[in-house]
Design an enzyme around this catalytic site. Sequence first.
Site, PDB file in Angstrom:
ATOM      1  N   GLY A  36       0.853  -1.178   0.000  1.00 12.24           N
ATOM      2  CA  GLY A  36       0.000   0.000   0.000  1.00 12.24           C
ATOM      3  C   GLY A  36       0.890   1.229   0.000  1.00 12.24           C
ATOM      4  O   GLY A  36       2.053   1.161   0.394  1.00 12.24           O
ATOM      5  N   THR A  37       0.339   2.338  -0.435  1.00  9.53           N
ATOM      6  CA  THR A  37       1.228   3.491  -0.599  1.00  9.53           C
ATOM      7  C   THR A  37       0.817   4.709   0.212  1.00  9.53           C
ATOM      8  O   THR A  37       1.061   4.738   1.408  1.00  9.53           O
ATOM      9  CB  THR A  37       1.382   3.840  -2.083  1.00  9.53           C
ATOM     10  OG1 THR A  37       0.080   3.881  -2.675  1.00  9.53           O
ATOM     11  CG2 THR A  37       2.187   2.795  -2.806  1.00  9.53           C
ATOM     12  N   THR A  38       0.168   5.712  -0.381  1.00  6.74           N
ATOM     13  CA  THR A  38       0.185   7.041   0.214  1.00  6.74           C
ATOM     14  C   THR A  38      -0.996   7.331   1.147  1.00  6.74           C
ATOM     15  O   THR A  38      -2.154   7.159   0.764  1.00  6.74           O
ATOM     16  CB  THR A  38       0.214   8.096  -0.915  1.00  6.74           C
ATOM     17  OG1 THR A  38       1.291   7.783  -1.785  1.00  6.74           O
ATOM     18  CG2 THR A  38       0.400   9.482  -0.345  1.00  6.74           C
TER      19      THR A  38
END
Length: 274
Positions: free
Chosen positions: A50-52
């Site tokens: 997962g990122t931001t």
Amino acid sequence: MSLGPDAGRLPAAYLAAGSSSFTEFVGAHAPHLLPSRRPLPTGSFEAPHGTTIVAATFAGGVVMAGDRRATMGNIIANRDMEKVFAADEYSAVGIAGTAGIAIELVRLFQVELEHYEKIEGALMSLEGKANRLASMIRANLGMAMQGLSVVPLFAGYDLERPGGRIFSYDVTGGCYEEKDHHSVGSGSLFARGALKKLWRPRLGVDEAVDVAVEAIYDAADDDSATGGPDLSRRIWPTLAVVDEAGVRFLPDDDLRGVVERVLARRDGNPGGAR
């Protein structure tokens, strides 16, 4: 078949004296169930990441937003993953890092806070929650050193010192309170630029929601691992508002309106506000 003398009684583990920590309880009686005690597969492997995640305070609380994309190398592993969760009634947690481990950590954290509330008969303080999450990340250090790191962002409404507060972490469990706004994940550098540019004191909640969505948009504009609003599939960032009334998630119809407002402001001006 006759029942034994202990029939109907709770197992001894539930009757032993201990702390109000659910994680410590599981660690003492069934440690193999904890993510940090689980053996890892040998050899190299990839897992979705997962990122931001972004968070920003406003006059009366804090908002947290996350993009919906999960990546595995250069492949989009998932387009509509949820990365922002209610930790309890007055706090939210967003995840960046190895998605499976991160989601499991969030679920354990939710149970940890609920267990404390049932045992102690009171909510844990916001700082107590932040520190409890730090200790859980610290327990994951062995997996982080093997590439399965989890870097959450925690935010909530402080009932003792009314207002929104934001806490960030490193992979070793270091916990840091952030002022006004913060972001984590691969697109965080670009999101932080947008937050610095757009955040100002005494924002209203609607303005803070706009700022958070615009920060996610800026992150997606420059980071391929961050997903922007997807109008054709109707996939919007996940956004939680935390104030004295508790945690609430904006419904899709409201988020669509926010996204359309942000895009209208950027029509002919792709760099956004200056």
